[in-house]
Write a protein that holds these residues in place. Structure first.
Motif, mmCIF file in Angstrom:
data_model
loop_
_atom_site.group_PDB
_atom_site.id
_atom_site.type_symbol
_atom_site.label_atom_id
_atom_site.label_comp_id
_atom_site.label_asym_id
_atom_site.label_seq_id
_atom_site.Cartn_x
_atom_site.Cartn_y
_atom_site.Cartn_z
ATOM 1 N N TYR A 1 1.058 -1.418 -0.096
ATOM 2 C CA TYR A 1 -0.022 0.001 0.049
ATOM 3 C C TYR A 1 0.902 1.313 -0.004
ATOM 4 C CZ TYR A 1 -3.396 -3.580 0.668
ATOM 5 O OH TYR A 1 -4.377 -4.594 0.379
ATOM 6 N N LEU A 2 0.420 2.059 -0.872
ATOM 7 C CA LEU A 2 1.317 3.250 -1.120
ATOM 8 C C LEU A 2 0.559 4.355 -0.619
ATOM 9 C CD1 LEU A 2 3.890 4.809 -2.381
ATOM 10 C CD2 LEU A 2 2.472 5.158 -4.427
ATOM 11 N N ALA A 3 0.965 5.349 0.184
ATOM 12 C CA ALA A 3 0.522 6.480 0.826
ATOM 13 C C ALA A 3 1.021 7.782 0.284
ATOM 14 C CB ALA A 3 0.475 6.551 2.175
ATOM 15 N N THR A 4 0.277 8.545 -0.123
ATOM 16 C CA THR A 4 0.694 10.070 -0.672
ATOM 17 C C THR A 4 -0.368 11.026 -0.055
ATOM 18 O OG1 THR A 4 -1.046 9.844 -2.566
ATOM 19 C CG2 THR A 4 1.341 8.975 -2.789
ATOM 20 N N VAL B 1 6.573 9.788 0.157
ATOM 21 C CA VAL B 1 5.634 8.654 0.381
ATOM 22 C C VAL B 1 5.879 7.780 1.357
ATOM 23 C CG1 VAL B 1 5.302 8.790 -2.253
ATOM 24 C CG2 VAL B 1 6.756 6.966 -1.286
ATOM 25 N N GLU B 2 5.134 6.971 1.708
ATOM 26 C CA GLU B 2 5.201 5.723 2.573
ATOM 27 C C GLU B 2 4.546 4.401 1.960
ATOM 28 O OE1 GLU B 2 6.041 7.461 6.978
ATOM 29 O OE2 GLU B 2 4.380 5.869 6.717
ATOM 30 N N ILE B 3 5.260 3.371 2.093
ATOM 31 C CA ILE B 3 4.804 2.011 1.577
ATOM 32 C C ILE B 3 4.555 1.050 2.932
ATOM 33 C CG2 ILE B 3 5.507 0.070 0.436
ATOM 34 C CD1 ILE B 3 7.204 1.921 -1.442
ATOM 35 N N CYS B 4 3.471 0.226 2.742
ATOM 36 C CA CYS B 4 3.389 -0.684 3.948
ATOM 37 C C CYS B 4 2.706 -1.951 3.186
ATOM 38 C CB CYS B 4 2.219 0.000 4.804
ATOM 39 S SG CYS B 4 2.134 -1.160 6.479
ATOM 40 N N ALA B 5 3.203 -2.904 3.939
ATOM 41 C CA ALA B 5 2.731 -4.289 3.407
ATOM 42 C C ALA B 5 2.873 -5.440 4.584
ATOM 43 C CB ALA B 5 3.550 -4.971 2.382
ATOM 44 N N PHE B 6 1.901 -6.259 4.413
ATOM 45 C CA PHE B 6 1.846 -7.407 5.709
ATOM 46 C C PHE B 6 1.996 -8.680 5.184
ATOM 47 C CE2 PHE B 6 -0.170 -10.312 8.574
ATOM 48 C CZ PHE B 6 0.528 -9.928 9.737
ATOM 49 N N MET B 7 2.847 -9.642 5.542
ATOM 50 C CA MET B 7 3.136 -11.164 5.105
ATOM 51 C C MET B 7 3.692 -11.891 6.132
ATOM 52 S SD MET B 7 5.583 -11.857 1.929
ATOM 53 C CE MET B 7 6.935 -11.168 2.845
ATOM 54 N N GLN C 1 -0.294 13.459 -7.232
ATOM 55 C CA GLN C 1 0.142 13.846 -6.011
ATOM 56 C C GLN C 1 1.672 13.683 -5.678
ATOM 57 O OE1 GLN C 1 -2.514 10.810 -4.267
ATOM 58 N NE2 GLN C 1 -4.164 12.104 -4.970
ATOM 59 N N MET C 2 2.513 12.828 -6.265
ATOM 60 C CA MET C 2 3.886 12.608 -6.193
ATOM 61 C C MET C 2 4.659 13.662 -7.046
ATOM 62 S SD MET C 2 4.471 8.290 -6.295
ATOM 63 C CE MET C 2 3.854 7.940 -7.732
ATOM 64 N N ASP D 1 -4.230 18.152 2.226
ATOM 65 C CA ASP D 1 -3.925 17.861 3.695
ATOM 66 C C ASP D 1 -4.467 16.458 3.815
ATOM 67 O OD1 ASP D 1 -6.561 18.495 3.549
ATOM 68 O OD2 ASP D 1 -6.576 19.747 5.148
ATOM 69 N N GLN D 2 -4.941 15.683 2.716
ATOM 70 C CA GLN D 2 -5.592 14.352 3.113
ATOM 71 C C GLN D 2 -4.603 13.210 2.612
ATOM 72 O OE1 GLN D 2 -8.739 13.967 4.092
ATOM 73 N NE2 GLN D 2 -8.044 11.595 4.234
ATOM 74 N N PRO D 3 -4.267 12.295 3.357
ATOM 75 C CA PRO D 3 -3.540 11.241 3.097
ATOM 76 C C PRO D 3 -4.510 10.426 2.060
ATOM 77 C CG PRO D 3 -3.832 11.160 5.278
ATOM 78 C CD PRO D 3 -4.488 12.295 4.885
ATOM 79 N N ARG D 4 -3.643 9.717 1.215
ATOM 80 C CA ARG D 4 -4.443 8.895 0.231
ATOM 81 C C ARG D 4 -3.606 7.479 0.166
ATOM 82 N NH1 ARG D 4 -9.388 11.053 -0.227
ATOM 83 N NH2 ARG D 4 -9.168 13.243 -0.975
ATOM 84 N N VAL D 5 -4.224 6.328 0.204
ATOM 85 C CA VAL D 5 -3.610 5.288 0.269
ATOM 86 C C VAL D 5 -4.479 4.209 -0.812
ATOM 87 C CG1 VAL D 5 -3.160 2.872 1.687
ATOM 88 C CG2 VAL D 5 -3.086 5.348 2.615
ATOM 89 N N ARG D 6 -3.327 3.473 -1.565
ATOM 90 C CA ARG D 6 -4.028 2.678 -2.570
ATOM 91 C C ARG D 6 -2.931 1.470 -2.656
ATOM 92 N NH1 ARG D 6 -1.614 7.056 -3.123
ATOM 93 N NH2 ARG D 6 -3.278 8.181 -4.321
ATOM 94 N N PRO D 7 -3.517 0.240 -3.448
ATOM 95 C CA PRO D 7 -2.713 -0.838 -3.609
ATOM 96 C C PRO D 7 -1.917 -0.708 -4.576
ATOM 97 C CG PRO D 7 -4.967 -1.445 -4.104
ATOM 98 C CD PRO D 7 -4.798 -0.024 -3.565
ATOM 99 N N PHE D 8 -0.750 -1.208 -4.560
ATOM 100 C CA PHE D 8 0.147 -1.219 -5.783
ATOM 101 C C PHE D 8 0.907 -2.562 -5.746
ATOM 102 C CE2 PHE D 8 0.284 3.095 -6.488
ATOM 103 C CZ PHE D 8 1.209 3.488 -7.417
ATOM 104 N N GLY D 9 1.424 -3.188 -6.872
ATOM 105 C CA GLY D 9 1.987 -4.501 -6.946
ATOM 106 C C GLY D 9 3.322 -4.314 -7.787
#
Length: 130
Positions: free
Chosen positions: A15-18, A59-65, A52-53, A22-30
């Protein structure tokens, strides 16, 4: 950077956050790709995430596995070279129906000044800076 790349590649989706004003947006990336010794992501110029970029490249990226998670804070830098775009699209042939290197829409961005932390509840964090 190697552990970061391996984690994101193996997770498949991150998940990439931009920031959008003043609003954060997060979406899946692959897409995650090593090229020229840098870690790259890909998107289309027509997408909001691209806009946005361009305005705010932090940016921030987050993943769980596998009961572990990764957080990556970075600044993205667009690489306009068609060879960088081609390398990404060669690594992700499923995107070639939507994107072509040098088409004016395909964008690849590398992560700069990145700090990556792989965490779990049972192990010490693994931190990489690149």
């Amino acid at each position: 950077m190697d552990k970061t790349y391996e984690f994101l590649k193996k997770s498949g989706t991150y998940y990439l956050a931009t920031m959008d004003g003043d609003q954060p947006r997060v979406r899946p990336f692959g897409t995650i790709h090593l090229f020229d010794g840098k870690l790259y992501i890909q998107t289309g110029k027509v997408k909001d995430v691209s806009k946005q970029m361009h305005i705010n490249p932090k940016v921030e990226i987050c993943a769980f596995m596998d009961r572990k998670w990764i957080r990556v804070s970075a600044t993205v830098v667009e690489d306009p070279r068609t060879e960088a775009q081609k390398s990404m699209l060669d690594a992700y042939p499923s995107l070639q129906g939507m994107y072509k290197a040098g088409d004016g829409n395909t964008e690849v961005w590398y992560l700069k000044d990145a700090t990556s932390t792989i965490s779990s509840f049972t192990e010490e964090p693994i931190i990489e800076k690149f």
